[in-house]
Design a protein around this motif. Structure first.
Motif, PDB file in Angstrom:
ATOM      1  N   THR A  39     167.748 -23.955  80.082  1.00  0.00           N
ATOM      2  CA  THR A  39     167.677 -25.507  80.360  1.00  0.00           C
ATOM      3  C   THR A  39     168.580 -26.067  78.754  1.00  0.00           C
ATOM      4  O   THR A  39     168.566 -27.162  78.852  1.00  0.00           O
ATOM      5  CB  THR A  39     166.186 -26.132  80.078  1.00  0.00           C
ATOM      6  N   VAL A  40     169.087 -25.258  78.031  1.00  0.00           N
ATOM      7  CA  VAL A  40     169.681 -25.942  76.854  1.00  0.00           C
ATOM      8  C   VAL A  40     170.752 -25.287  76.552  1.00  0.00           C
ATOM      9  O   VAL A  40     171.063 -24.074  76.970  1.00  0.00           O
ATOM     10  CB  VAL A  40     168.767 -26.178  75.722  1.00  0.00           C
ATOM     11  N   SER A  48     171.155 -19.705  61.346  1.00  0.00           N
ATOM     12  CA  SER A  48     170.223 -20.393  62.186  1.00  0.00           C
ATOM     13  C   SER A  48     170.535 -20.385  63.675  1.00  0.00           C
ATOM     14  O   SER A  48     171.667 -19.843  64.050  1.00  0.00           O
ATOM     15  CB  SER A  48     169.997 -21.663  61.696  1.00  0.00           C
ATOM     16  N   THR A  49     169.634 -20.810  64.579  1.00  0.00           N
ATOM     17  CA  THR A  49     169.874 -20.967  66.044  1.00  0.00           C
ATOM     18  C   THR A  49     169.948 -22.664  66.057  1.00  0.00           C
ATOM     19  O   THR A  49     169.294 -23.172  65.572  1.00  0.00           O
ATOM     20  CB  THR A  49     168.892 -20.427  66.921  1.00  0.00           C
ATOM     21  N   CYS A  50     170.903 -23.048  66.983  1.00  0.00           N
ATOM     22  CA  CYS A  50     171.089 -24.507  67.405  1.00  0.00           C
ATOM     23  C   CYS A  50     170.991 -24.497  68.882  1.00  0.00           C
ATOM     24  O   CYS A  50     171.467 -23.589  69.791  1.00  0.00           O
ATOM     25  CB  CYS A  50     172.490 -24.925  67.036  1.00  0.00           C
ATOM     26  N   ILE A  51     170.080 -25.339  69.381  1.00  0.00           N
ATOM     27  CA  ILE A  51     169.750 -25.620  70.736  1.00  0.00           C
ATOM     28  C   ILE A  51     170.327 -27.040  71.146  1.00  0.00           C
ATOM     29  O   ILE A  51     169.729 -27.997  70.050  1.00  0.00           O
ATOM     30  CB  ILE A  51     168.504 -25.160  71.454  1.00  0.00           C
ATOM     31  N   ARG A  52     170.730 -27.528  72.309  1.00  0.00           N
ATOM     32  CA  ARG A  52     171.097 -28.710  72.609  1.00  0.00           C
ATOM     33  C   ARG A  52     170.827 -29.210  73.852  1.00  0.00           C
ATOM     34  O   ARG A  52     171.301 -28.670  74.785  1.00  0.00           O
ATOM     35  CB  ARG A  52     172.570 -29.352  71.857  1.00  0.00           C
ATOM     36  N   GLY A  53     170.422 -30.347  74.300  1.00  0.00           N
ATOM     37  CA  GLY A  53     170.075 -30.591  75.652  1.00  0.00           C
ATOM     38  C   GLY A  53     169.052 -31.640  75.823  1.00  0.00           C
ATOM     39  O   GLY A  53     168.893 -32.543  74.721  1.00  0.00           O
ATOM     40  N   LYS A  54     168.418 -31.598  76.862  1.00  0.00           N
ATOM     41  CA  LYS A  54     166.986 -32.927  76.961  1.00  0.00           C
ATOM     42  C   LYS A  54     166.102 -32.600  76.125  1.00  0.00           C
ATOM     43  O   LYS A  54     165.845 -31.427  75.809  1.00  0.00           O
ATOM     44  CB  LYS A  54     166.534 -32.845  78.476  1.00  0.00           C
ATOM     45  N   MET A  55     165.628 -33.664  75.418  1.00  0.00           N
ATOM     46  CA  MET A  55     164.514 -33.529  74.512  1.00  0.00           C
ATOM     47  C   MET A  55     163.374 -32.784  74.918  1.00  0.00           C
ATOM     48  O   MET A  55     162.828 -32.078  74.254  1.00  0.00           O
ATOM     49  CB  MET A  55     163.989 -34.943  74.091  1.00  0.00           C
ATOM     50  N   ASP A  60     160.081 -27.992  74.093  1.00  0.00           N
ATOM     51  CA  ASP A  60     159.432 -26.669  74.995  1.00  0.00           C
ATOM     52  C   ASP A  60     159.977 -25.438  74.250  1.00  0.00           C
ATOM     53  O   ASP A  60     159.269 -24.590  74.348  1.00  0.00           O
ATOM     54  CB  ASP A  60     159.879 -26.783  76.460  1.00  0.00           C
ATOM     55  N   ILE A  61     161.145 -25.306  74.082  1.00  0.00           N
ATOM     56  CA  ILE A  61     161.797 -24.039  73.570  1.00  0.00           C
ATOM     57  C   ILE A  61     161.716 -23.479  72.234  1.00  0.00           C
ATOM     58  O   ILE A  61     160.980 -22.486  72.043  1.00  0.00           O
ATOM     59  CB  ILE A  61     163.395 -23.980  73.868  1.00  0.00           C
ATOM     60  N   THR A  62     161.501 -24.565  71.212  1.00  0.00           N
ATOM     61  CA  THR A  62     161.175 -24.374  70.010  1.00  0.00           C
ATOM     62  C   THR A  62     159.537 -23.744  69.913  1.00  0.00           C
ATOM     63  O   THR A  62     159.264 -22.869  69.094  1.00  0.00           O
ATOM     64  CB  THR A  62     161.455 -25.503  68.920  1.00  0.00           C
ATOM     65  N   LEU A  96     172.939 -30.340  79.786  1.00  0.00           N
ATOM     66  CA  LEU A  96     171.861 -31.273  80.287  1.00  0.00           C
ATOM     67  C   LEU A  96     171.443 -30.852  81.644  1.00  0.00           C
ATOM     68  O   LEU A  96     172.298 -30.897  82.717  1.00  0.00           O
ATOM     69  CB  LEU A  96     172.486 -32.689  80.385  1.00  0.00           C
ATOM     70  N   SER A  97     170.201 -30.124  81.455  1.00  0.00           N
ATOM     71  CA  SER A  97     169.736 -29.547  82.744  1.00  0.00           C
ATOM     72  C   SER A  97     169.475 -30.493  83.647  1.00  0.00           C
ATOM     73  O   SER A  97     168.761 -31.548  83.311  1.00  0.00           O
ATOM     74  CB  SER A  97     168.462 -28.736  82.350  1.00  0.00           C
ATOM     75  N   GLU A  98     169.306 -30.329  85.222  1.00  0.00           N
ATOM     76  CA  GLU A  98     169.076 -31.146  86.187  1.00  0.00           C
ATOM     77  C   GLU A  98     167.350 -31.271  85.922  1.00  0.00           C
ATOM     78  O   GLU A  98     166.848 -32.135  86.563  1.00  0.00           O
ATOM     79  CB  GLU A  98     169.314 -30.429  87.627  1.00  0.00           C
ATOM     80  N   GLU A  99     166.708 -30.164  85.499  1.00  0.00           N
ATOM     81  CA  GLU A  99     165.381 -30.177  85.499  1.00  0.00           C
ATOM     82  C   GLU A  99     164.669 -31.030  84.580  1.00  0.00           C
ATOM     83  O   GLU A  99     165.292 -31.020  83.427  1.00  0.00           O
ATOM     84  CB  GLU A  99     164.917 -28.698  85.123  1.00  0.00           C
ATOM     85  N   ASP A 100     163.579 -31.652  84.793  1.00  0.00           N
ATOM     86  CA  ASP A 100     162.950 -32.403  83.747  1.00  0.00           C
ATOM     87  C   ASP A 100     161.628 -31.983  83.436  1.00  0.00           C
ATOM     88  O   ASP A 100     161.003 -32.139  82.533  1.00  0.00           O
ATOM     89  CB  ASP A 100     162.619 -33.751  84.556  1.00  0.00           C
TER      90      ASP A 100
END
Ligand SMILES: [Ca+2]
Lengths: 195, 195
Positions: A39-40, A48-55, A60-62, A96-100
């Motif tokens: 989803t990101v 380090s790791t970088c993730i970007r997407g919906k808040m 959720d992932i971290t 930006l995932s379609e999923e919420d």
């Protein structure tokens, strides 16, 4: 300027997972394997790791990565920075995932894990930033965690899921009022000095 | 309000050392044992260590702790926040040494250690904060380290002593113009993915 509540706004987190073990590579890879990161946008280097997407997905992932590593029983820590709305930011490297709905909740629902966390909010370019930080520190006392001050952060003690909920809500509330916000956190589980 | 250049101003760092080893307790204790921390106030809990005192000593000590741990050859990381001038801060828990010379340089002079670091500056309550950040990123290109952008930080590659010199100079220059400044950093040595 894109509103933070628009469909196109996104959050990122640059973080590192630290398993205090000779077996750290396996612990990191296994934790990542258990987590749905679809989803990101995600990229890892040696630091380090970088993730970007919906808040919702970034938190959720971290949380899921940390819990899957901590459930091994090893002393594990994670440290990172959540960010939104930096004027220098671009829309590169975002998904930006379609999923919420967060995708990792069901697998971590049964994991009860205590931890200690220190976090600091940075509402940028904002005259009343101290007020906004203080507001979230006070609200956190009602978020299911113990709250105590440290010199450069606020300490949270409790279950990892309540800690991440506190981080998520604090960050979300401040970014509704201030466009550029960052939040640093360090969370530690199974420390030999906190058993 | 105390000027940042006065004899009474002080800097702090809240940091954690992460040796990725089953032997992490010994590595941490040995590194601390090698370092003269008498020039600052210091307190450790299960999540992090906090030191407060003169800026020169705070940078000297964090650098020395990291180098003494990294010289073991193990994959070691350190993550933390330097801070000065928070309006909420008090003069509790501070030690202002009479000494102005860093005490740990001679022992680390011979240690050549490459590392990767990500750092971010936060000049607080300041309208032109982006400009101040950008200025230090540009100046860092002449501080003996390779500089590259990441999404939420700036990456520095090079010898640990040049990296800490860059962190110290960036922080010092910004705090001369902005009273409340924090700076986060994560530094990593001997990573299996960066040999
Ligand atoms: Ca996976």
């Amino acid at each position: 300027m894109t509103s933070n509540n628009s469909k196109n706004s996104f959050v990122g987190c640059e973080f590192t997972l630290y398993p205090m073990s000779d077996n750290f590579v396996d612990i990191i890879l296994s934790a990542l394997d258990e987590v749905d990161t679809s989803t990101v946008w995600m990229e890892t280097d040696d630091v380090s790791t970088c993730i970007r997407g919906k808040m919702v997905h970034v938190y959720d992932i971290t949380q899921a990565i940390f819990l899957h590593a901590a459930k091994t029983g090893k002393h594990v820590a994670m440290s990172g920075t959540f960010g939104v709305g930096c004027p220098c930011d671009t829309t590169d490297d975002v998904f930006l995932s379609e999923e919420d709905e967060p995708k990792n909740i069901s697998k971590i629902k049964e994991i009860n894990q205590k931890a200690g966390c220190k976090f600091a909010l940075y509402p940028m370019g904002e005259k009343d930033y101290i007020e906004k930080i203080q507001e979230q520190v006070n609200l956190s006392k009602h978020r299911g965690v113990e709250v105590s001050p440290t010199h450069y952060a606020t300490r949270l003690d409790g279950d990892v899921k309540d800690i991440f909920k506190t981080l998520h809500e604090s960050f979300d509330q401040v970014q509704q009022a201030v466009s550029h916000v960052t939040m640093t956190f360090t969370i530690s589980a199974n420390s030999p000095s906190n058993q």
